[in-house]
Design an enzyme around this catalytic site. Structure first.
Site, mmCIF file in Angstrom:
data_model
loop_
_atom_site.group_PDB
_atom_site.id
_atom_site.type_symbol
_atom_site.label_atom_id
_atom_site.label_comp_id
_atom_site.label_asym_id
_atom_site.label_seq_id
_atom_site.Cartn_x
_atom_site.Cartn_y
_atom_site.Cartn_z
ATOM 1 N N ASP A 98 0.850 -1.186 0.000
ATOM 2 C CA ASP A 98 0.000 0.000 0.000
ATOM 3 C C ASP A 98 0.891 1.243 0.000
ATOM 4 O O ASP A 98 1.761 1.395 0.863
ATOM 5 C CB ASP A 98 -0.894 -0.016 1.245
ATOM 6 C CG ASP A 98 -1.808 1.205 1.340
ATOM 7 O OD1 ASP A 98 -2.024 1.869 0.310
ATOM 8 O OD2 ASP A 98 -2.287 1.494 2.451
ATOM 9 N N ASP A 100 0.524 5.269 0.202
ATOM 10 C CA ASP A 100 -0.428 6.313 0.574
ATOM 11 C C ASP A 100 0.283 7.661 0.516
ATOM 12 O O ASP A 100 1.282 7.867 1.208
ATOM 13 C CB ASP A 100 -0.948 6.047 1.984
ATOM 14 C CG ASP A 100 -2.126 6.937 2.354
ATOM 15 O OD1 ASP A 100 -2.186 8.077 1.846
ATOM 16 O OD2 ASP A 100 -2.979 6.503 3.137
ATOM 17 N N ASP A 294 3.351 1.434 3.182
ATOM 18 C CA ASP A 294 2.752 1.369 4.516
ATOM 19 C C ASP A 294 3.071 -0.023 5.058
ATOM 20 O O ASP A 294 2.414 -1.010 4.702
ATOM 21 C CB ASP A 294 1.239 1.596 4.415
ATOM 22 C CG ASP A 294 0.565 1.712 5.774
ATOM 23 O OD1 ASP A 294 1.231 1.452 6.796
ATOM 24 O OD2 ASP A 294 -0.623 2.043 5.815
#
EC number: 2.7.7.-
Length: 391
Positions: A98, A100, A294
């Protein structure tokens, strides 16, 4: 968010799902499913521990429930609808990454625009894919724009599905460059010197790939920049590094001038000063080339992740699957705008104005009643910056 606004968004999300075909992930019936409805109040309540069997046909479920957010698990289970993780009986899990924009070190919150943040995140995505495709040689990758602030990558190669958390942590450490040492990138061999009775040790920085190649690229860029400088400027530049005085600076410059081919081949034993300098570029490579993922997402074998094709309830944008060759031309603020919300305007009461980049245009939105393209209005309502105006 007022009930009038929630009701409008629920209805328009349903309209989107009525005209959109959603492709579920592989082994969809082995995964846990969850969703967040358009509930009243500031808190979001996740409905989870559902199997696909309980939800029913996915398209019909989305039309019926028109959720604010919808997720499925990276993990695959024997009984995905069980109410506890132990009872589910974990079988395997995708390796999920992930990215972000809010968490990227190169993003300045409050200064960078939404578009700038997403562009920075796309650069981080390219670095991550370089690790996954070239360093790990993964082949079964699904790349997804999250519909919000970044990107997800699902790895489904058979050799990663059964990795435990600690092994996934090792992959995280690698792509983040955590704990990387210069000596880890060096190959050492004993060489019998011509006319010498005592063999010598040659240390070579690996240049064929991985962190060695990244370190070497930065080092050689510096060497070439050094060779373009006048001698006094080059020596001054070298002495700006801690621990490199006049003597080592002169030796390094001489090596750059006379032994560039050896340096290009990764040989850092042309002079001790060269090895000392090259070592500094490991930290530079980590700083510039790491993938700022992440970390907890990748190590969590039970993580719920957003369903590709669904709408993001915090932006009104689509969660979009991307082919590898589509990334360069993909503009999330244009290509993730749902067609359902295009072609007409609605009136909203804006409480938080400002510039909005969407649909290929920049809108300067003032506070108060506004007639705006629906995709802009939905974006503002989803983010809590506007309410649906009374009809």
């Amino acid at each position: 968010m007022e009930e009038r606004t929630r009701a409008y968004l629920r209805g328009r999300f349903r309209d989107h799902y009525r005209r959109t075909e959603i492709t579920p992930p592989p082994a969809a019936n082995e995964r846990e499913w969850g969703y967040i409805p358009w509930t009243e109040g500031p808190d979001t309540t996740m409905v989870r521990h559902r199997s696909l069997l309980e939800l029913g046909d996915l398209s019909e479920f989305l039309v019926r429930k028109r959720p604010r957010h919808v997720y499925f698990s990276a993990g695959r289970f024997r009984d995905p609808g069980a109410s506890s993780m132990h009872e589910k009986e974990w079988q395997s899990a995708d390796l999920v990454f992930d990215l972000d924009a809010d968490h990227l070190p190169s993003v300045t919150l409050g200064e960078d625009s939404y578009g700038e943040m997403l562009a920075t995140c796309q650069d981080a995505l390219r670095r991550l894919l370089d690790f996954l495709e070239n360093d790990f040689a993964f082949e079964d990758l699904e790349i997804v724009f999250s519909g919000g602030r970044g990107y997800h990558v699902h790895v489904r190669d058979s050799n990663v599905l059964h990795l435990e958390r600690e092994h996934r942590r090792e992959i995280v450490d690698y792509v983040r460059g955590i704990g990387l040492e210069f000596d880890d990138l060096i190959e050492t061999e004993t060489v019998a010197g011509l006319g010498r009775k005592t063999p010598t040790e040659r240390r070579t920085l690996r240049t064929e790939g991985g962190w060695g190649a990244r370190t070497h690229d930065h080092f050689m860029t510096f060497v070439d920049e050094l060779l373009e400088l006048e001698e006094d400027a080059a020596l001054e530049r070298l002495q700006s590094f801690d621990g490199i005085g006049e003597g080592k600076a002169q030796a390094t410059l001489n090596a750059a001038r006379n032994n560039r081919e050896q340096l290009e081949a990764g040989n850092v034993t042309v002079h001790t000063a060269v090895a000392q300098l090259a070592e500094r570029f490991t930290s530079l490579a980590v700083e510039r080339d790491n993938a700022p993922i992440d970390e907890p997402v990748t190590t969590d074998t039970n993580r719920l992740i957003r369903l590709p094709g669904s709408l993001h309830g915090g932006s009104g944008l689509k969660t979009v699957r991307l082919e590898r060759d589509e990334i360069a031309d993909f503009d999330p603020l244009v290509d993730a705008v749902p067609e359902t919300f295009e072609g007409h305007e609605i009136t909203v009461d804006v409480s938080d104005g400002g510039e909005v980049e969407l649909g290929g245009d920049t809108f300067t939105v003032s506070e108060g009643d506004q007639s705006l393209p629906e995709y802009v209005a939905v974006f503002l309502m989803a983010r809590g910056r506007a309410e649906k105006e009374k009809e």
